[in-house]
Design a protein around this motif. Structure first.
Motif, PDB file in Angstrom:
ATOM      1  N   ASN A 256      58.472  40.367  81.269  1.00  9.21           N
ATOM      2  CA  ASN A 256      59.578  41.211  81.692  1.00  9.21           C
ATOM      3  C   ASN A 256      58.990  42.169  82.723  1.00  9.21           C
ATOM      4  O   ASN A 256      58.312  43.134  82.380  1.00  9.21           O
ATOM      5  N   LEU A 257      59.222  41.869  83.992  1.00 14.12           N
ATOM      6  CA  LEU A 257      58.581  42.618  85.081  1.00 14.12           C
ATOM      7  C   LEU A 257      59.480  43.761  85.548  1.00 14.12           C
ATOM      8  O   LEU A 257      60.650  43.547  85.863  1.00 14.12           O
ATOM      9  N   ILE A 258      58.917  44.961  85.599  1.00  8.09           N
ATOM     10  CA  ILE A 258      59.702  46.100  86.081  1.00  8.09           C
ATOM     11  C   ILE A 258      58.985  46.726  87.282  1.00  8.09           C
ATOM     12  O   ILE A 258      57.843  47.175  87.180  1.00  8.09           O
TER      13      ILE A 258
ATOM     14  N   PRO B 144      64.168  51.253  82.032  1.00  3.95           N
ATOM     15  CA  PRO B 144      62.746  51.558  81.838  1.00  3.95           C
ATOM     16  C   PRO B 144      62.038  50.468  81.025  1.00  3.95           C
ATOM     17  O   PRO B 144      62.701  49.708  80.309  1.00  3.95           O
ATOM     18  N   PRO B 145      60.715  50.384  81.122  1.00  2.50           N
ATOM     19  CA  PRO B 145      59.987  49.413  80.289  1.00  2.50           C
ATOM     20  C   PRO B 145      59.966  49.856  78.831  1.00  2.50           C
ATOM     21  O   PRO B 145      60.176  51.026  78.530  1.00  2.50           O
ATOM     22  N   GLU B 146      59.719  48.897  77.948  1.00  2.95           N
ATOM     23  CA  GLU B 146      59.584  49.243  76.521  1.00  2.95           C
ATOM     24  C   GLU B 146      58.108  49.340  76.178  1.00  2.95           C
ATOM     25  O   GLU B 146      57.299  48.588  76.708  1.00  2.95           O
ATOM     26  N   PHE B 147      57.791  50.254  75.281  1.00  7.01           N
ATOM     27  CA  PHE B 147      56.393  50.399  74.835  1.00  7.01           C
ATOM     28  C   PHE B 147      56.059  49.297  73.826  1.00  7.01           C
ATOM     29  O   PHE B 147      56.922  48.934  73.043  1.00  7.01           O
ATOM     30  N   PRO B 148      54.821  48.789  73.785  1.00  6.04           N
ATOM     31  CA  PRO B 148      53.761  49.060  74.749  1.00  6.04           C
ATOM     32  C   PRO B 148      53.927  48.181  75.976  1.00  6.04           C
ATOM     33  O   PRO B 148      54.457  47.086  75.889  1.00  6.04           O
TER      34      PRO B 148
ATOM     35  N   GLU C 291      55.404  42.846  78.726  1.00  2.00           N
ATOM     36  CA  GLU C 291      56.146  43.892  79.434  1.00  2.00           C
ATOM     37  C   GLU C 291      55.209  44.409  80.532  1.00  2.00           C
ATOM     38  O   GLU C 291      54.200  45.080  80.239  1.00  2.00           O
ATOM     39  N   ILE C 292      55.503  44.039  81.781  1.00  2.00           N
ATOM     40  CA  ILE C 292      54.552  44.309  82.869  1.00  2.00           C
ATOM     41  C   ILE C 292      55.207  45.191  83.938  1.00  2.00           C
ATOM     42  O   ILE C 292      56.333  44.929  84.366  1.00  2.00           O
ATOM     43  N   THR C 293      54.479  46.213  84.380  1.00  2.00           N
ATOM     44  CA  THR C 293      55.013  47.097  85.416  1.00  2.00           C
ATOM     45  C   THR C 293      53.952  47.322  86.494  1.00  2.00           C
ATOM     46  O   THR C 293      52.790  46.961  86.304  1.00  2.00           O
ATOM     47  N   ILE C 294      54.383  47.937  87.582  1.00  2.00           N
ATOM     48  CA  ILE C 294      53.457  48.212  88.674  1.00  2.00           C
ATOM     49  C   ILE C 294      53.752  49.603  89.222  1.00  2.00           C
ATOM     50  O   ILE C 294      54.902  50.061  89.170  1.00  2.00           O
ATOM     51  N   ALA C 295      52.723  50.285  89.710  1.00  2.00           N
ATOM     52  CA  ALA C 295      52.909  51.636  90.254  1.00  2.00           C
ATOM     53  C   ALA C 295      51.896  51.890  91.360  1.00  2.00           C
ATOM     54  O   ALA C 295      50.953  51.110  91.524  1.00  2.00           O
ATOM     55  N   GLY C 296      52.088  52.974  92.120  1.00  2.00           N
ATOM     56  CA  GLY C 296      51.152  53.338  93.191  1.00  2.00           C
ATOM     57  C   GLY C 296      51.590  52.777  94.534  1.00  2.00           C
ATOM     58  O   GLY C 296      52.396  51.847  94.605  1.00  2.00           O
TER      59      GLY C 296
ATOM     60  N   ILE D 133      46.521  49.708  83.076  1.00  2.00           N
ATOM     61  CA  ILE D 133      46.697  50.733  82.042  1.00  2.00           C
ATOM     62  C   ILE D 133      47.565  50.184  80.916  1.00  2.00           C
ATOM     63  O   ILE D 133      48.628  49.599  81.174  1.00  2.00           O
ATOM     64  N   LEU D 134      47.084  50.366  79.702  1.00  2.00           N
ATOM     65  CA  LEU D 134      47.863  50.009  78.519  1.00  2.00           C
ATOM     66  C   LEU D 134      48.628  51.268  78.115  1.00  2.00           C
ATOM     67  O   LEU D 134      48.017  52.293  77.787  1.00  2.00           O
ATOM     68  N   VAL D 135      49.950  51.199  78.192  1.00  2.00           N
ATOM     69  CA  VAL D 135      50.772  52.391  77.930  1.00  2.00           C
ATOM     70  C   VAL D 135      51.443  52.228  76.565  1.00  2.00           C
ATOM     71  O   VAL D 135      52.292  51.357  76.378  1.00  2.00           O
ATOM     72  N   ARG D 136      51.039  53.072  75.606  1.00  2.00           N
ATOM     73  CA  ARG D 136      51.588  52.972  74.243  1.00  2.00           C
ATOM     74  C   ARG D 136      52.787  53.881  74.066  1.00  2.00           C
ATOM     75  O   ARG D 136      53.675  53.623  73.259  1.00  2.00           O
ATOM     76  N   ASP D 137      52.774  54.991  74.801  1.00  2.00           N
ATOM     77  CA  ASP D 137      53.884  55.953  74.717  1.00  2.00           C
ATOM     78  C   ASP D 137      53.850  56.793  75.994  1.00  2.00           C
ATOM     79  O   ASP D 137      52.910  56.667  76.783  1.00  2.00           O
ATOM     80  N   TYR D 138      54.844  57.669  76.180  1.00  2.00           N
ATOM     81  CA  TYR D 138      54.897  58.452  77.420  1.00  2.00           C
ATOM     82  C   TYR D 138      53.546  59.109  77.738  1.00  2.00           C
ATOM     83  O   TYR D 138      53.094  59.093  78.871  1.00  2.00           O
ATOM     84  N   LEU D 139      52.951  59.706  76.728  1.00  2.00           N
ATOM     85  CA  LEU D 139      51.730  60.457  76.980  1.00  2.00           C
ATOM     86  C   LEU D 139      50.515  59.829  76.294  1.00  2.00           C
ATOM     87  O   LEU D 139      49.520  60.493  76.054  1.00  2.00           O
ATOM     88  N   ASP D 140      50.625  58.558  75.960  1.00  2.00           N
ATOM     89  CA  ASP D 140      49.518  57.864  75.294  1.00  2.00           C
ATOM     90  C   ASP D 140      49.162  56.610  76.106  1.00  2.00           C
ATOM     91  O   ASP D 140      49.809  55.577  75.989  1.00  2.00           O
TER      92      ASP D 140
END
Ligand code: KG4
Length: 342
Positions: free
Chosen positions: A300-302, A133-137, A273-278, A151-158
């Motif tokens: 670090n691409l996930i 999994p990616p690391e926050f943020p 720390e970069i990710t992609i979704a959708g 989207i800037l993801v700071r935590d699972y629900l943040d």
């Protein structure tokens, strides 16, 4: 702190896929998806037909998710469902089913934001498969049929949306331009396939000049449409004769638009720390372009597994799991929303 043996049933019905999944302690046990073929002949999703098809699919799909997980319904500790955004009639089917299930089984009900779930799909664990999994943020480029967001993801629900489209989504641009070329719906995968054979630099299409981290795709769509209209006046076989180059050039333009803002977001936030979704993250050109940027900028691409990038209930169930740990439950008075923010 993680608890053991938390089993969540996830329900997804926001658009044209009816899906149910079982997650236990963050590990996926089953993920069943019934896609709706009924829309193909219309070249897009017909909302009323979608909700009717959801009604037909929902019970067999849930039943098969429970069976494939090898559990009984008594073991389900909570039910999570997509509350929005999406098509209201479609959402209503999943929401009503989830409410009924929660009431009948006396288990908690968990509402899930579909966009948040697309991001949390990155945290789906599979038995016997390495979990990375990616690391926050981290930053997530969320690109689907209805959304294009950074989207800037700071935590699972943040999570915070720091850039988004002001008109069409990237998936819409793929689908609408594909439709003009006479390709079946949804056009994105067809453009992807044909683009592999074409020259991405053959045609140049317009790129938006939108300030900040926001996107716009409607100008490109109009430019593409007018370009074809003009060319067809001169040569009625223009599309047929140039299809692969048209697809490659269109795809290249969409990718450049997406990447320019993502690079800017990475630069401005200092996050690598970069990710992609959708759904659009399935695009092979986009995946390759992201890998190149990752090398160049030391990201670090996930990239999530293909099956979890499309609409699916596994991402709803995993989001439900994180909300369960925080006891974020809702009552029976909950109603779906066609539009919601993160
Ligand atoms: O996330 P998703 O499954 O659901 C919606 O938001 O509706 O995304 C569907 C979108 C469609 O626009 C489809 O054309 C696009 O994802 N898509 C692709 C590819 N696979 C799916 N776009 C480009 N290349 C692909 N390989």
């Amino acid at each position: 702190m993680q608890k053991r043996n938390i089993t969540i049933l996830g329900i997804e019905s926001s658009c044209d896929d009816t899906s149910a999944a079982i997650v236990r302690d963050g590990v996926i046990l089953s993920n069943v998806i019934a896609s709706q073929k009924v829309h193909e002949e219309y070249g897009g999703v017909v909302p009323e037909l979608a909700s009717r098809a959801h009604q037909q699919h929902i019970i067999p799909v849930v039943d098969s998710a429970i069976k494939r997980a090898g559990i009984t319904k008594d073991e389900i500790g909570a039910v999570a469902f997509t509350r929005g955004p999406g098509l209201l009639g479609s959402l209503l089917v999943g929401t009503s089913f989830a409410k009924g299930f929660s009431l009948a089984r006396s288990i908690p009900l968990i509402e899930v934001n579909h966009l948040q779930a697309h991001v949390l799909a990155l945290f789906i664990k599979e038995k016997g498969i390495e979990f990375n999994p990616p690391e926050f943020p981290f930053l997530c480029l969320l690109v689907s049929g209805g959304n294009s967001q950074i989207i800037l993801v700071r935590d699972y629900l943040d999570m915070e949306v720091i850039g988004q489209t002001i008109d069409d989504a990237a998936g819409e641009a793929f689908d609408k331009c594909a439709k003009v070329m006479g390709l079946p719906y949804p056009g994105g995968p067809h453009v992807d396939r044909l683009a592999k054979e074409g020259d991405p630099f053959r045609f140049e299409f317009s790129r938006p000049r939108i300030p900040g981290l926001d996107y716009s795709f409607s100008g490109l769509k109009t430019n593409f449409l007018y370009f074809l209209r003009d060319q067809l006046k001169v040569n009625e076989n223009f599309i047929q004769e140039n299809k692969t180059d048209l697809c490659a050039s269109l795809q290249h333009t969409i990718i450049q638009i997406l990447l320019s803002k993502l690079k800017r977001a990475a630069r401005e936030t200092g996050i690598k720390e970069i990710t992609i979704a959708g759904g659009v993250s399935a695009n092979s050109g986009l995946r390759n372009a992201l890998k190149e940027s990752a090398q160049k900028f030391r990201w670090n691409l996930i990239i999530p597994k293909f099956e979890y990038t499309m609409d699916n209930a596994a991402m709803i169930a995993i989001t439900g799991y994180f909300k369960y740990l925080k006891k974020e439950f809702v009552g029976q008075n909950v109603v779906p929303f066609a539009r919601t923010q993160l």
